[in-house]
Write a protein that holds these residues in place. Structure first.
Motif, PDB file in Angstrom:
ATOM      1  N   ALA A 150       0.820  -1.206   0.000  1.00 14.53           N
ATOM      2  CA  ALA A 150       0.000   0.000   0.000  1.00 14.53           C
ATOM      3  C   ALA A 150       0.853   1.255   0.000  1.00 14.53           C
ATOM      4  CB  ALA A 150      -0.934  -0.013   1.210  1.00 14.53           C
ATOM      5  N   ARG A 204      -4.002   1.571  -5.788  1.00 11.58           N
ATOM      6  CA  ARG A 204      -5.210   1.966  -5.065  1.00 11.58           C
ATOM      7  C   ARG A 204      -6.405   1.116  -5.502  1.00 11.58           C
ATOM      8  NH1 ARG A 204      -6.244   6.194  -1.759  1.00 11.58           N
ATOM      9  NH2 ARG A 204      -4.236   7.161  -2.262  1.00 11.58           N
ATOM     10  N   LEU A 250      -6.022  -2.348  -3.915  1.00 11.87           N
ATOM     11  CA  LEU A 250      -6.362  -2.361  -2.492  1.00 11.87           C
ATOM     12  C   LEU A 250      -7.865  -2.301  -2.276  1.00 11.87           C
ATOM     13  CD1 LEU A 250      -3.577   0.043  -1.223  1.00 11.87           C
ATOM     14  CD2 LEU A 250      -3.764  -2.402  -0.722  1.00 11.87           C
ATOM     15  N   ALA A 251      -8.587  -1.685  -3.222  1.00 13.32           N
ATOM     16  CA  ALA A 251     -10.040  -1.637  -3.111  1.00 13.32           C
ATOM     17  C   ALA A 251     -10.657  -3.019  -3.276  1.00 13.32           C
ATOM     18  CB  ALA A 251     -10.605  -0.674  -4.157  1.00 13.32           C
ATOM     19  N   SER A 298     -10.041  -5.676  -1.617  1.00 14.16           N
ATOM     20  CA  SER A 298      -9.484  -6.336  -0.445  1.00 14.16           C
ATOM     21  C   SER A 298     -10.050  -7.735  -0.228  1.00 14.16           C
ATOM     22  CB  SER A 298      -9.713  -5.481   0.803  1.00 14.16           C
ATOM     23  OG  SER A 298     -11.101  -5.207   0.983  1.00 14.16           O
ATOM     24  N   ALA A 330      -6.237  -7.407   3.620  1.00 12.01           N
ATOM     25  CA  ALA A 330      -6.030  -5.971   3.476  1.00 12.01           C
ATOM     26  C   ALA A 330      -5.110  -5.450   4.567  1.00 12.01           C
ATOM     27  CB  ALA A 330      -7.368  -5.248   3.539  1.00 12.01           C
ATOM     28  N   VAL A 347      -6.817  -0.305   6.026  1.00 12.06           N
ATOM     29  CA  VAL A 347      -7.927  -0.522   5.092  1.00 12.06           C
ATOM     30  C   VAL A 347      -9.028  -1.313   5.781  1.00 12.06           C
ATOM     31  CG1 VAL A 347      -8.601  -1.614   2.919  1.00 12.06           C
ATOM     32  CG2 VAL A 347      -6.429  -0.383   3.066  1.00 12.06           C
ATOM     33  N   SER A 388     -12.908  -0.076   6.624  1.00 15.85           N
ATOM     34  CA  SER A 388     -14.041  -0.869   6.138  1.00 15.85           C
ATOM     35  C   SER A 388     -14.992  -1.207   7.287  1.00 15.85           C
ATOM     36  CB  SER A 388     -13.530  -2.153   5.479  1.00 15.85           C
ATOM     37  OG  SER A 388     -14.593  -2.980   5.088  1.00 15.85           O
ATOM     38  N   ASP A 406     -15.741   3.562   2.703  1.00 13.95           N
ATOM     39  CA  ASP A 406     -15.373   2.832   1.500  1.00 13.95           C
ATOM     40  C   ASP A 406     -14.037   3.278   0.914  1.00 13.95           C
ATOM     41  OD1 ASP A 406     -17.717   1.348   1.587  1.00 13.95           O
ATOM     42  OD2 ASP A 406     -18.840   2.831   0.415  1.00 13.95           O
ATOM     43  N   ASP A 407     -13.570   4.477   1.272  1.00 11.83           N
ATOM     44  CA  ASP A 407     -12.308   4.967   0.716  1.00 11.83           C
ATOM     45  C   ASP A 407     -11.147   4.072   1.144  1.00 11.83           C
ATOM     46  OD1 ASP A 407     -13.647   7.037  -0.431  1.00 11.83           O
ATOM     47  OD2 ASP A 407     -13.092   8.531   1.071  1.00 11.83           O
ATOM     48  N   VAL A 408     -10.098   4.060   0.305  1.00 13.76           N
ATOM     49  CA  VAL A 408      -8.906   3.272   0.584  1.00 13.76           C
ATOM     50  C   VAL A 408      -7.794   4.200   1.059  1.00 13.76           C
ATOM     51  CG1 VAL A 408      -7.081   1.864  -0.442  1.00 13.76           C
ATOM     52  CG2 VAL A 408      -9.463   1.455  -1.069  1.00 13.76           C
ATOM     53  N   ARG A 434      -3.703   4.529   1.998  1.00 15.12           N
ATOM     54  CA  ARG A 434      -2.437   3.855   1.741  1.00 15.12           C
ATOM     55  C   ARG A 434      -1.459   4.011   2.907  1.00 15.12           C
ATOM     56  NH1 ARG A 434      -0.402   4.408  -4.366  1.00 15.12           N
ATOM     57  NH2 ARG A 434       0.938   2.768  -3.521  1.00 15.12           N
TER      58      ARG A 434
END
Length: 566
Positions: free
Chosen positions: A208, A229, A232-233, A235, A245, A249, A253, A258-260, A262
């Motif tokens: 990440a 990115r 990673l979404a 996961s 993940a 992350v 969740s 919902d955003d990832v 790093r």
């Protein structure tokens, strides 16, 4: 307009004697200047794929090879490994074995001199400077820490000025600070020199933080190759392939974001923006009450060291006193060279101290040979291939109980092989297994010995996360079979999730003996021990949580939504 540096077309490969292909119809393009993390479970084909980039497959590792691999317009089938080494530098997982010359300068200049480059001295100095080890040029390679040795291996391939660098498991044998240093170095080479960097990696947090794209391998073929990115979404899909993940992350969740993220700071900002903050815990987390417990092993005024080339004794363990009790789950931590492995070998009776005494269940280790002490203490090597003595895993696992004429040997071996998920591979030579499979096989060997004290040196190094979690679970379940378990590790996730007691070493001395939560709260101790806490601990600290969470579940339990989300 694309500028591929590596093109793989319809590639399949099968090792001699294997029942099926290790690589299956691989099609792949890697752009020049990329930073690619190749991920997947143990045995998914990651390392074999990378060995096709520098020609080791098929020129050194022969087998059934079909398709084509083109690197910087060179067909690897028509080229040689020597010529490809100018284009693709490879730092192996067992990088210590790459170091073949006595001093750092000799090692880094070895390639350019052997290829007859007139500017070999310039190349050597340039490579040393690029990885920040010019000051180590005249040091003997055996004097180096793990992190320093890794940089020497990297400099030795840089001296040939490759267009691509492949690094297999960059952090597997390094302390956490050295691991981040290596990745920072790779990032600088990628950004400032335009070198394409390819890493084989199991640690999602490094993926990440540093990678620009992620290639997921499964069963010998790519599943997808995506920007970091976007990868990673996915996961859930990564978790299915043994790459859960990153903790930040996962934490986002669980809180419905919902955003990832790093990194830790980015995750903390997202939580604050969503009006989520730490709340006071319902009850303080108290340390367990200490009880009188049987002493399984004890060190009394132990000093040990090794003779240098000058004839002097270089101390590794210094006047150390330590008791290990029944029920202890102990993690030895500290930077490379802190004395962790030496202390474990002393406790196992493999070595005896130069001064002081070590006792196993009350008996001095000087009184018996190491082979007899194995009934009381089993030491599992950091490099698993050293544990394989017989033609098959089954033979290795049954070696100790069979030699002791244990009537339950067959049942013991069958149960342990099933527990470590190696029943189907039991008739394979352990040396032919993947790195993760070898780790599980050595754990099986140790479990079959049923000792009072089980000592494991870096038990999760090189494992995918699913296998690491299996090892953690197995260690947790050992309480009914093993009186005391000790690990030497750089894996702070394992420390947080498993250990009840952490012993920090520095320069052969104990600088702390405390529970994991106390360790991670002490910034000065972390710096002295060259440790980087798990992401969830860092995130808890960023949000002002007290006590600090050790797991994502603990983190989630102490968060609350204070208002409408932005």
């Amino acid at each position: 307009m694309t500028d591929p540096v590596i093109e793989v077309r319809d590639l399949s490969f099968r090792y001699p004697g294997a029942a099926r292909d290790t690589l299956r119809n691989v099609n792949l393009t890697i752009e020049r200047g990329g930073f690619v993390a190749i991920v997947g479970g143990n045995g998914s084909g990651k390392t074999t794929l990378c060995k096709t980039f520098n020609g080791l497959v098929p020129h050194y590792w022969s087998g059934e090879f079909a398709g084509a691999v083109v690197v910087s317009r060179q067909d690897t089938w028509a080229s040689s490994v020597a010529r490809l080494s100018w284009t693709v530098g490879y730092v192996y997982q067992d990088f210590q074995n790459q170091l073949v010359r006595p001093t750092v300068r000799d090692e880094v200049g070895f390639g350019p001199i052997n290829f007859g480059f007139d500017d070999h001295a310039v190349r050597t100095a340039e490579a040393l400077e690029a990885v920040g080890i010019s000051h180590l040029a005249d040091r003997f390679v055996w004097q180096l820490s793990g992190g320093q040795a890794h940089r020497v291996a990297l400099a030795s391939v840089l001296a040939l000025r490759p267009e691509v660098i492949v690094v297999d498991e960059p952090v597997a044998e390094l302390d956490p600070v050295a691991a981040h240093d290596v990745y920072e170095c790779l990032t600088t080479l990628n950004r400032e020199r335009g070198i394409t960097v390819i890493t084989i990696e199991h640690h999602a947090e490094f993926i990440a933080q540093y990678a620009r794209s992620v290639l997921l391998m499964s069963d010998g073929a790519p599943v997808w190759h995506l920007p970091a990115r976007e990868a990673l979404a996915r996961s859930g899909e990564l978790a299915e392939h043994g790459i859960p993940a990153p903790q930040v992350v996962d934490a986002l969740s669980r809180m419905g974001i919902d955003d990832v993220a790093r990194g830790v700071t980015e995750a903390a900002d997202l939580l604050r923006a969503s009006c989520i903050e730490a709340r006071d815990p319902a009850a303080p987390i108290l340390a367990p009450q200490e009880q009188q417990r049987r002493v399984v092993a004890e060190a009394r005024s132990v000093t040990h060291g090794f003779r240098s080339v000058s004839g002097e004794i270089e101390p590794v363990i210094r006047d150390l006193d330590l008791k290990l009790h029944e029920g202890d789950r102990v993690a030895f931590i500290g930077g490379n060279g802190a004395g962790k492995t030496t202390l474990m070998r002393l406790f196992a009776g493999i070595q005896v101290p130069r001064s002081g005494d070590l006792f196993l269940t009350g008996e001095n280790t000087r009184s018996k040979r190491a082979g007899r002490l194995a009934e009381r203490a089993a030491y599992l090597y950091q490099h698993p291939e050293r544990m394989f003595l017989k033609p098959s895993v089954r033979d290795d696992v049954e070696l100790f109980p069979r030699s002791r004429r244990d009537p339950e040997t067959d049942e013991i071996v069958a149960r342990i092989l099933e527990r470590v998920r190696l029943t189907d591979l039991a008739d394979r030579d352990g040396r032919t297994l993947s790195g993760g499979q070898q780790r599980r096989a050595t754990l099986a060997i140790g479990l079959a010995m049923r000792p009072d004290l089980l000592l494991l040196d870096e038990p999760t190094a090189s494992l995918d996360v699913a296998s690491r979690d299996d090892v953690t679970a197995m260690l947790t379940e050992l309480s009914g079979q093993i009186s005391c378990a000790v690990i030497a590790t750089h894996d702070m996730h394992l420390v947080a999730e498993w250990a009840s007691r952490v012993i920090a070493l520095d320069g052969g001395r104990i600088i702390a003996d405390c529970p994991p939560r106390e360790l991670f709260a002490d910034g000065a101790l972390l710096e002295a021990s060259r440790l980087v806490p798990p992401q969830v601990v860092q995130l808890g600290k960023e949000l002002g949580m007290d006590p600090l969470p050790l797991t994502v579940a603990e983190f989630e339990a102490h968060l609350t939504t204070t208002g409408a989300r932005a």
